[in-house]
Design an enzyme around this catalytic site. Structure first.
Site, PDB file in Angstrom:
ATOM      1  N   GLN B 188       0.864  -1.179   0.000  1.00 57.18           N
ATOM      2  CA  GLN B 188       0.000   0.000   0.000  1.00 57.18           C
ATOM      3  C   GLN B 188       0.902   1.231   0.000  1.00 57.18           C
ATOM      4  OE1 GLN B 188      -3.728  -0.592   0.269  1.00 57.18           O
ATOM      5  NE2 GLN B 188      -2.891  -2.509  -0.533  1.00 57.18           N
ATOM      6  N   ALA B 229     -11.512   2.293   5.040  1.00 57.48           N
ATOM      7  CA  ALA B 229     -10.579   1.461   4.273  1.00 57.48           C
ATOM      8  C   ALA B 229      -9.775   2.298   3.272  1.00 57.48           C
ATOM      9  CB  ALA B 229     -11.337   0.352   3.566  1.00 57.48           C
ATOM     10  N   HIS B 230      -8.864   1.638   2.584  1.00 59.82           N
ATOM     11  CA  HIS B 230      -7.983   2.334   1.639  1.00 59.82           C
ATOM     12  C   HIS B 230      -8.752   2.983   0.494  1.00 59.82           C
ATOM     13  CE1 HIS B 230      -7.083  -1.881  -0.327  1.00 59.82           C
ATOM     14  NE2 HIS B 230      -8.343  -1.743  -0.038  1.00 59.82           N
ATOM     15  N   ASN B 231      -8.285   4.173   0.142  1.00 60.05           N
ATOM     16  CA  ASN B 231      -8.781   4.894  -1.031  1.00 60.05           C
ATOM     17  C   ASN B 231     -10.197   5.449  -0.889  1.00 60.05           C
ATOM     18  OD1 ASN B 231      -6.604   2.882  -2.110  1.00 60.05           O
ATOM     19  ND2 ASN B 231      -6.755   4.505  -3.638  1.00 60.05           N
TER      20      ASN B 231
END
Lengths: 316, 316, 316
Positions: B188, B229-231
């Site tokens: 990531q 969460a990511h993004n």
């Protein structure tokens, strides 16, 4: 602080005598040195009998004020209340206090941080990475595991265990909302009180009260990831299984059992000896003790089991 | 790094010119110095218009590459992409940077860790046990409570409050899966950006992006135990009540209100001014702003209330 | 410790030979140096074949004891068992051990705490604020992010990543309950074993076993806020999405996929290659591998989708 200082901060005028204000509180709980506030008409009765001498109030409610009150007329009492809480906010750390007091036979790791003004009993263990904030009081025999954070002014009883990563006394989630959709912080000037013989699991969060105290009563045991919001009062000898949450100002009686992933709305009053099965969603107060409940919306456990059977039949 | 180095790491050949690669990115967001990848046929159109000059690609998609592209043909692009991300992974700590820069009137506790390359504004409080990673930027007046962890490259705005135990910038949950059922880490390599005037409760977790940034926009307030969460891109002035979660790459518009224990799937696009009652489970995008939703599966709040009444009648 | 010491602590008498007790365990897992206990009649068969030589037992079960057993007759075996666990409890920190052993090429931050008796492999990263308890073993190449807490006696494999704020090895949630409604702590004297190539997200909690071990098997990946209770055994290459929880002693086979906010009751046995969609509530064991499940109560995913359509029609 003088009421005139509050008025000046709010850029509003005050009426009546300029009096000394020590802190803020809800109408029904205010003392004569506290600033109270009345937002809705429904508080007109409480207003009449309030012990407070100073109020934030809307024009419409002035007629219900006790005699000899001092007051600030607000266009939006909710916003003004939030803005006023900032005046009574205590900094995260008080640097001017004298040293902490630590009892006999304690183990305080050199890599734990104990702020000034702390009072720790005897035979207490505070492990590395734990943070004990200004003015915190901890009773005898209590174990604070690594990386626990206890915010200033919290009180932890004797024979307690607080597992790693738990946070005691962070700010409750309280905001007033402007018409433009911004959120004005209501500073959380209360504290947390954890009574004796309480065990708190890993990575829990018990928020400090906006005014007064969030309370976890004696002998209660929390599993991991329990969220207790500001101003809750959790009864003695209750059990909370993992990943449950309790909304603000909700009160539970003694010996409640709350199974995993359950949750309670705010401002509820739950009778003692109530049991909630897994993933219960409680949105109404419960006045009869000893019941067993399930589901969301919540119902009696037996009804829920019957209902699940009926629902399953829809697939026939 | 040269494309030939990437090919060598993947034990695959490259075709075209050997060019310098700075980092990786999704097809539609890639610049000319980034390595892009195309897994599915559905990306053939994006492929044609991509600004990238270098690609991981399946044989079947080569015909859609822009002219003069360099590329590595992969049997399984998903696995090769995951393996390639490792080449651009930044170590948790950069030791070679010069000292951190800290503004005026800050309180940085001696028991907080501030890595090299950090830039902190003025009047910032960083309490004991907090960790501020390499290259983190923090704006003025922000308070970082004890035992907060901010991973490298994160950006935190001014006037923010991050409560104890929260984790900003941990790796998103991203893996490619082999046919044998193993999970290959997608490193990531993005970051987290938290804009001004954001408050984050205790024990939250906001993951860094795989590429680019996870964003929490200005004035948004998170209660305890919020998972982002990511993004994700969380709009301005939104409110998240405790124990809610948002799946990867989901976007919320401004002034959304998300009640306790709600959750969003990944890759959704939620209109502004949407309100979700407790334990909503959102699995589809919402295009009209201003709605109120409930339930799982999600529906309009009124329909949900009506449906609950109908369901309850099954027990009659 | 001698059985007579245990009896003395419990203020009960023992019968048979006074023998040395090393620790406690469940009936079926006890060795000849462990103290076992039999609470319910259903254990009478296990009792006969137990390898233990010493027992806590009710009067009614004595006839089923193996020959030459030593035993303590308890009015309430559950309470006596809890009280006895305290005798075998290991203090959070052992101060008398020699120094930790750290392999080559490690980065151990000066602000991390590594207790005595720890064994760390090579190329391991332990970041600031991490806590590594007494006797913990960590394999090669593992990264421990800031403010992670690993309780004493835990074992972490090679090539693992543990993200910030996670807690490994806190006490499981185990109590015996008196008739008056008090909760007597069952001291959690087991440990946690995390095998190789496991990644654990931010702010997770994996509890130590009451006896024996909680196990996370190789290649499994946990997102943020995962709760794994005491004595779970999580199979290889499983995936847990955020905010899921697994109750005590539940076993999952390999390659299970558990989507967000799902939960498992305690004492379940879940077949390998099982998939659970978001917010599954699993209360029964699953013996056939490869299924896809949804809902609470749990059902096959197809049935659940069909049922949701039927339920929605109630509103027509």
């Amino acid at each position: 602080m003088l009421l005139s200082d509050v008025a000046s901060h709010l850029k509003l005028e005050f009426l009546g005598k300029d009096i000394e204000i020590e802190s803020m509180n809800e109408l029904s709980l205010s003392s004569s040195s506290q600033l109270a506030f009345a937002i809705h008409k429904k508080y007109s009765y409480e207003l009449k009998s309030s012990k407070a001498k100073a109020f934030l109030i809307t024009n419409a409610l002035i007629e219900h004020l006790p005699e000899d009150s001092s007051y600030i007329i607000c266009e939006d009492v909710s916003i003004s209340m939030a803005e006023a809480t900032k005046l009574f906010y205590k900094k995260p750390i008080e640097q001017r206090l004298s040293h902490a007091v630590v009892g006999q036979e304690c183990y305080i790791d050199a890599m734990a941080k104990v702020e000034k003004g702390v009072v720790i009993g005897s035979n207490v263990t505070v492990m590395a990475g734990a943070y004990i904030g200004t003015n915190v009081v901890i009773g005898d025999n209590t174990i604070i595991y690594p990386n626990v954070t206890i915010y200033r002014d919290s009180v932890v009883g004797s024979d307690c265990i607080i597992h790693a990563g738990s946070v005691i006394g962070a700010d409750g989630f309280g905001f007033s909302h402007t018409k433009e959709g911004k959120h004005i912080k209501i500073y959380q000037n209360g504290n947390v009180i954890i009574e004796n013989d309480v065990e708190i699991g890993a990575n829990c969060a018990i928020d400090r009260a906006v005014f007064n105290s969030t309370i976890i009563r004696r002998g209660t045991k929390l599993d991991n990831f329990i969220h207790i919001a500001h101003n809750c009062d959790i009864g003695e000898y209750s059990l909370f299984v993992a990943q449950t949450g309790v909304g603000g100002s909700t009160t539970l009686g003694r010996n409640c059992v709350v199974s995993g992933q359950s949750a309670f709305s705010d401002h509820l009053d739950i009778a003692p000896f109530s049991t909630f099965t897994a993933r219960s969603g409680v949105t109404k107060s419960i006045s009869n003790s000893g019941g067993v409940y399930s589901g969301f919306p919540l119902m009696n456990h037996r009804d829920w089991k019957k209902l699940q059977a009926r629902i399953a039949k829809l697939n026939d």
